[in-house]
Design a protein around this motif. Sequence first.
Motif: not given
Length: 249
Positions: A31, A36, A38, A73, A102-103, A114, A116, A118, A156, A158
Amino acid sequence: MNKLQLFYLLSFLITLSVKAQDTLEPKENPYTEARYHYYLKTILLFNEYLDTDSGSYNTTQLRFLHPIANRAWNLRVDLPLISTNTSSVNKTGIGDIGVGISYIPYLEHNKGIAFRARIISNSAAHPAIGTGKWVFAPALFYGSYLIEKKMLWIASLENQISFAGSDNRQDVNTTAFENYFMYIIGKNWIAADVAFRYNATTKGYPNNAFIEFGRKITQNDMAYIHPSIAFGGHKSYNYGIEVGMLILF
């Protein structure tokens, strides 16, 4: 391809001629990679052109990412400017603005998980350039280095689901499973991505895939270009091209 898209393409090609000051190297964890990232403030500016059965759809987007709290975060804001060109609608204006957070609950040098969430607002200046809905989009990410940290893999999952908005517009309910592979070669990278989607509203599969070519320009600036193609039932476009710049600071 209109003048705006041609401008972005020429800008990218000119940028590639600038000498990079060092190479792209595997980072401390998945990350911290640019696509990507963070842990640093990040600005991403890109232009995406999509060809559809009824015309074209062009998005110029500014994305800002900012680490917060203990840097596990990350805050993300998306500001899109959208232009449509069809036989019935020709509109340009602000699209649906999105905000996400995101965390990272689990992280090692070679892998990490991670989350996220939104919110995509119903803020488009015209119905033709927005969904007409407020959308909630939770996501789960798994990142890992492969092949002695020469390759980065980000997977991912989502789901985008609408919870408010115009009763005259279709509900949004789409699940996407995406896999992104990035291979580092000196100051360049080559990436491939495949996203499998199921749209529960249309009962279709608007999948897509792209190949990406990127280059580190300076210590904190990178550029990329990726052509894409859509496939599956009820696909949202035919083919597209995206050109972007990443600035880390």
